[in-house]
Structure formats: structure tokens, C-alpha cells
Design a protein around this motif. Structure first.
Motif, PDB file in Angstrom:
ATOM      1  N   GLN A 369      -6.835 -38.430  -0.921  1.00  0.00           N
ATOM      2  CA  GLN A 369      -7.248 -37.307  -1.502  1.00  0.00           C
ATOM      3  C   GLN A 369      -8.520 -36.843  -0.490  1.00  0.00           C
ATOM      4  OE1 GLN A 369      -8.551 -38.616  -5.056  1.00  0.00           O
ATOM      5  NE2 GLN A 369      -6.852 -37.979  -6.127  1.00  0.00           N
ATOM      6  N   ALA A 370      -9.361 -37.834  -0.103  1.00  0.00           N
ATOM      7  CA  ALA A 370     -10.549 -37.442   0.760  1.00  0.00           C
ATOM      8  C   ALA A 370      -9.947 -36.822   2.267  1.00  0.00           C
ATOM      9  CB  ALA A 370     -11.219 -38.614   1.032  1.00  0.00           C
ATOM     10  N   ALA A 371      -8.850 -37.508   2.811  1.00  0.00           N
ATOM     11  CA  ALA A 371      -8.351 -36.901   3.893  1.00  0.00           C
ATOM     12  C   ALA A 371      -7.805 -35.533   3.858  1.00  0.00           C
ATOM     13  CB  ALA A 371      -6.986 -37.801   4.210  1.00  0.00           C
ATOM     14  N   LEU A 372      -7.334 -35.060   2.880  1.00  0.00           N
ATOM     15  CA  LEU A 372      -7.109 -33.696   2.381  1.00  0.00           C
ATOM     16  C   LEU A 372      -8.112 -32.723   2.215  1.00  0.00           C
ATOM     17  CD1 LEU A 372      -4.006 -34.150   0.083  1.00  0.00           C
ATOM     18  CD2 LEU A 372      -3.932 -33.960   2.644  1.00  0.00           C
ATOM     19  N   THR A 373      -9.207 -33.155   1.428  1.00  0.00           N
ATOM     20  CA  THR A 373     -10.270 -32.105   1.026  1.00  0.00           C
ATOM     21  C   THR A 373     -11.233 -31.995   2.116  1.00  0.00           C
ATOM     22  OG1 THR A 373     -11.406 -34.226   0.040  1.00  0.00           O
ATOM     23  CG2 THR A 373     -10.165 -32.977  -1.419  1.00  0.00           C
ATOM     24  N   ARG A 374     -11.293 -32.942   3.092  1.00  0.00           N
ATOM     25  CA  ARG A 374     -12.181 -32.475   4.399  1.00  0.00           C
ATOM     26  C   ARG A 374     -11.630 -31.659   5.310  1.00  0.00           C
ATOM     27  NH1 ARG A 374     -11.986 -38.407   5.001  1.00  0.00           N
ATOM     28  NH2 ARG A 374     -10.194 -39.036   6.724  1.00  0.00           N
ATOM     29  N   LEU A 375     -10.423 -31.392   5.184  1.00  0.00           N
ATOM     30  CA  LEU A 375      -9.673 -30.466   5.862  1.00  0.00           C
ATOM     31  C   LEU A 375     -10.096 -29.067   5.864  1.00  0.00           C
ATOM     32  CD1 LEU A 375      -6.295 -32.047   6.491  1.00  0.00           C
ATOM     33  CD2 LEU A 375      -8.010 -32.233   8.123  1.00  0.00           C
ATOM     34  N   PRO A 376     -10.258 -28.145   6.803  1.00  0.00           N
ATOM     35  CA  PRO A 376     -10.512 -26.656   6.674  1.00  0.00           C
ATOM     36  C   PRO A 376      -9.268 -25.954   6.003  1.00  0.00           C
ATOM     37  CG  PRO A 376      -9.830 -27.007   8.999  1.00  0.00           C
ATOM     38  CD  PRO A 376      -9.989 -28.354   8.471  1.00  0.00           C
ATOM     39  N   LEU A 377      -8.992 -26.612   4.760  1.00  0.00           N
ATOM     40  CA  LEU A 377      -7.759 -25.673   4.311  1.00  0.00           C
ATOM     41  C   LEU A 377      -8.199 -24.753   3.237  1.00  0.00           C
ATOM     42  CD1 LEU A 377      -5.900 -29.150   3.553  1.00  0.00           C
ATOM     43  CD2 LEU A 377      -5.246 -27.485   5.089  1.00  0.00           C
TER      44      LEU A 377
END
Length: 507
Positions: A369-377
Motif C-alpha cells: 500500500q505504501a509503495a502505491l500511495t507515495r507515487l504521484p498518481l
């Protein structure tokens, strides 16, 4: 820069097999002559006889390199070195009646992938890799599957371009190398399979073909082998979702990335397999490229023994950030096994080397989850079809619920939405008739168009969730008499703006 990765995956797994495995084959050495005293029919799927590689030339034009004739020739030669006689079998692929006296060899080509990046028109060499994968199966004269194996092989080398010419030289030779290696792999598997060797020994001892599991049925020609009705239904339902709809012309989501992870086999034999997990991921990856409109080079597929914890971390924390564009979307699909900490409720996913006795070998859901939420998405969608491993003194005995949302903010600011195949600690069923996990089967049906509800030709996140939330519980009760209820985290209520996020176009 022009980059191309073309991947067409079709791994066929037949029910009731006695010997099934998957491996890479390096193609070292020449094919062996085994000359087993068997007469077999050879059935080649059109994926073999009509095989072609897709690539982009130095003028950025799409091209195809047909290699079906070359592959057919190589397979006939190398399989012909395994058995005393090999005959062209006129029965259609999938028929379990052998016209030859001892058995049938079936070959289906699955993976066809070219990794080739040509920067521009110039005189230079570029590295390239051709990867091929096939499923080879052997059925005895009664139609019983004795052996099947998924083989993959790759050939690496260089291709050449020259000046302003569009021609790509050297790719055909690289494909021929991969074909030779693949044919050698099939030769070695068939010639050393214990079940096939036993059949050959039985014939040599008794002077007659080995027939096991034969079911007789009335017919004009006398008794005939037939498959159980349920097995026939399984294959038919599998085709229902495994036949990927064609991409709608002009629909492409260049700022989207897809990751499909399926881990059903584990290094530790004590960890129960998740029967259809790798197949779930393979088919989902094809849907993401087709109806999902995600470019092939933006879709990553990771399965089984190529899904160690380090592999998953590398994909999520290195590969993904390099492929994400600011304001883009990411869809991550995971099919496999998970475990809940009996004290904290934290959820961890099983990589290939995962074991319930070592948390160090598991991948925490929070890290994903953290890998996804820290991206500029703009948005990230996580689809989880997980079968739970329950520890002693665990949630079912103490009432502790899985914590799915540790790293997920409230819907007001959320860019991560999770669609889960289960609620709490329910069982995630493996749907035998559909040849997929029950949740994944309905995800694929929904993405293929069944979930499209408002007539605009798009399957949105909200439509897909509404579809699986309705269909999965119905199927679970009808098939198993148990509950399985998908849920979303955070809840996808009617006012959530993210419900309109398009996931697929079907018309």
C-alpha cells in the motif's frame, strides 16, 4: 524512444493430471534420441502452426515475424526422436480419443515475447530477447492425462539496423534459437517423464498399449473414451473468460500501468497451493492489455517461482516508479495466499518462498500500500483475490479481523482503492468449473463487458465492484453453500467520485 514488449500468454492446465510442473529450459546440448516403443499421435494447436512474433521496426512501424512452419518442423523432429512412431493425429485438439494406438502428444504455444528497444533510425546493434513458452501434454489411449509441463525458454542476442532503412536484421535468427531450445525442452521432458516411461515399459512387457481410466460409451464405432461431464463443463466455462475480448480500436490508456501477480505454488511443500493463482494473473494481464487499453510494455506479469519477495519489492519499488507518470493510474492485481497476524490483524502476502513460520519471508500488505500511495498518481486500484492461511490462536478463534486499511486514507483524499474478494476471514473459493479463483472469474467477466451497466461502453470501477459484489455471493452460495462477499476499502458508496474511474472499454 520506441520500446516494445509483446506478451501473449495462454497456459492450459488440464484437470486430473498426475504429473504437472513448470520450468525454464536452457537448451544446452542437442536433443536426445529416446526411441520409446510407443506409437503416438501429435496434435499441434493453431497457436503453434500459425505462430508469429510482433515487433516494431526502426521506422516505428508494427511488423510480424511468422515462425509457425519453423516451430512445427522443429517439434516434429525433436518429438520424433522420443517415440518409435509419431503420426499426425486428425482428431481436434482437446479430444481425448487417441487415433494412434498408444497415446497422444498435444502442444499449445503460450508465451511469445520480444523485448526490443530501438531508439531511432541509425546504424547500430541493439540487445534483444525472444521468450517462448509452451504446454506439452501426454494422454494415454484412454484419454487419461499422464503428464503435462509448462516450458519456457529464451534466446538473447543482438539485432542490427542500418542507416535510414526500416529493416531489423538478426531477429529471425534469434527466434530460431528460441525455437530450437524450446523443442529440445519438449524432447527432454517427454523422454524422461516417469509416467510415459512406465507406459512404454508396460507395453514392452505386455505387448499392448497401456489404457487407464477408460470410460466406455455406446457409439457407432464401439466403445470410446469420454471425459466426465463436469470436466467438459470446466473447459467450456474456462474458455468463457480466457477468450479475451478484442481491444476497441483507438482505446489506449498510455498514462496507466498494470501489474498482475499470481502465486499458487510455493517453495515450502507445507504451504497449500492456490490452484489457479498463476493462471488468474496471466489472464488478467491479457485483459489489462486488451480491454484495459494499457500498453504492453506498461503491464508487468509476475508468477510463482519468479515471485520471490525480492522480485515483488523490485517490481513495486523500482520498476513501477520508473513507469508511472504524474497524474496517471495504476492497477495491481494479486491472486494467492495471505496471512493475518493473530495479535495485530496485519495482513501479509505470501511470496514464492513464504512460510507461516517466518514473517521475514512475507510481504506485508502495508508495504504494498505504501509503495502505491507515495507515487504521484491520480488513482491506484488494488484487486486482491487471497486465500487466507489461519494460524493457531488466530482470527477465527479470537474474533480478530484482518486490518486491510492501515495505509489507506479516508475517501476524501484517497488515491488507493482496494477491492477485496472476501470480507473478514472468509474462504476465497477456487472455482473448478471456471478454472479461476471465484472472485477473479467474475472480475474477468465484469471487465469483459458483463459489468457495463449504463450503455457507454466503459466498465468503471464502480460498475465492476457492483457486479462482483452481487455475483460472487450468489455463486458461492450456489456452488459451495458458503458465503464469500467482496468488499471495498474505503467503501465505494454511491457518491464516491472514484467510482467513475474507467478500467476497460468493451465497445
Amino acid at each position: 524512444m520506441t520500446g516494445l514488449t509483446v506478451a501473449l500468454v495462454l497456459l492450459v492446465v488440464f484437470p486430473g493430471c498426475n504429473e504437472i510442473s513448470s520450468r525454464w529450459f536452457t537448451g544446452a546440448g542437442a536433443s536426445q534420441g529416446y526411441w520409446l516403443p510407443l506409437t503416438v499421435g501429435l496434435r499441434l494447436d493453431p497457436s503453434v502452426t500459425e505462430a508469429a512474433l510482433a515487433y516494431t521496426d526502426s521506422c516505428r512501424q508494427p511488423r510480424t515475424l511468422p515462425f509457425g512452419d519453423r516451430l512445427t518442423e522443429a517439434l516434429k523432429r525433436d518429438i520424433g526422436m522420443v517415440f518409435e512412431h509419431v503420426l499426425a493425429d486428425a482428431q481436434p485438439l482437446g479430444s481425448r480419443v487417441a487415433t494412434a494406438s498408444d497415446g497422444v502428444v498435444e502442444v499449445v504455444l503460450g508465451l511469445k515475447e520480444v523485448e526490443l528497444f530501438i531508439h531511432r533510425q541509425s546504424t547500430r546493434s541493439y540487445p534483444a530477447t525472444v521468450t517462448l513458452g509452451a504446454t506439452v501434454s501426454y494422454f494415454d489411449a484412454g484419454g487419461t492425462l499422464l503428464s503435462t509441463r509448462n516450458l519456457r525458454t529464451e534466446a538473447r542476442g543482438n539485432i542490427d539496423t542500418e542507416g535510414q532503412s526500416c529493416e531489423v536484421r538478426g531477429l529471425a535468427e534469434l527466434a530460431n534459437d528460441a525455437i530450437t531450445r524450446l523443442a529440445q525442452g519438449l524432447n527432454q521432458h517427454l523422454g524422461t517423464s516417469i509416467k510415459i516411461l512406465q507406459a512404454a515399459e508396460a507395453k514392452q512387457r505386455e505387448g499392448k498399449p497401456l489404457v487407464s481410466g477408460l470410460q466406455t460409451g455406446a457409439g457407432r464405432g464401439g466403445s470410446a473414451a469420454s471425459r466426465p461431464a463436469q470436466a467438459e463443463a470446466s473447459q467450456a466455462r474456462s474458455i468463457d473468460v480466457d477468450q479475451v475480448p478484442e481491444r476497441v480500436r483507438g482505446y489506449e490508456r498510455r498514462n496507466s500501468v498494470g501489474i498482475a501477480i499470481g502465486i499458487g505454488a510455493f517453495r515450502d511443500p507445507e504451504v497449500p497451493v492456490v490452484k489457479f493463482a498463476s493462471h488468474d494473473a496471466e489472464v488478467m494481464a491479457r485483459y489489462l492489455r486488451a480491454v484495459g487499453g494499457i500498453p504492453a510494455w506498461q503491464v508487468k506479469l509476475v508468477t510463482d517461482d519468479h515471485a520471490l519477495k525480492d522480485d515483488l519489492v523490485d517490481v513495486l519499488e523500482n520498476w513501477l516508479p520508473q513507469h508511472v507518470e504524474s497524474g496517471g493510474d495504476v492497477l495491481v492485481f494479486f491472486s494467492g495466499r495471505a496471512m493475518v497476524d493473530p495479535v495485530t490483524g496485519a495482513v501479509s502476502l505470501f511470496p514464492y518462498e513464504g512460510t507461516p513460520t517466518s514473517h521475514v519471508r512475507l510481504l506485508s500488505l502495508r508495504r504494498l500500500q505504501a509503495a502505491l500511495t507515495r507515487l504521484p498518481l491520480q488513482h491506484a486500484v488494488l484487486l486482491l483475490d487471497v486465500t487466507m492461511t489461519v494460524q493457531r490462536d488466530s482470527i477465527r478463534q479470537k474474533g480478530q479481523s484482518p486490518v486491510w486499511d492501515a495505509a489507506v486514507p479516508t475517501m476524501g483524499t484517497a488515491k488507493l482503492v482496494q477491492i477485496l474478494g472476501i470480507s473478514e476471514a472468509q474462504n476465497a473459493h477456487q472455482y473448478e468449473r471456471g478454472r479461476h479463483g471465484l472472485f477473479t472469474f467474475h472480475l474477468l467477466k465484469g471487465l469483459g463487458g458483463e459489468a457495463e451497466a449504463d450503455g457507454d461502453g466503459l466498465v468503471s470501477l464502480g460498475e465492476l465492484f457492483d457486479y462482483v459484489r452481487t455475483q460472487v455471493p450468489k455463486a458461492a452460495r450456489a456452488e459451495y453453500g458458503h458465503e464469500q462477499e467482496p468488499m471495498s476499502v474505503p467503501p465505494l458508496d454511491a457518491n464516491a467520485q472514484v467510482r467513475s474511474l474507467p478500467l476497460a472499454r468493451v465497445k
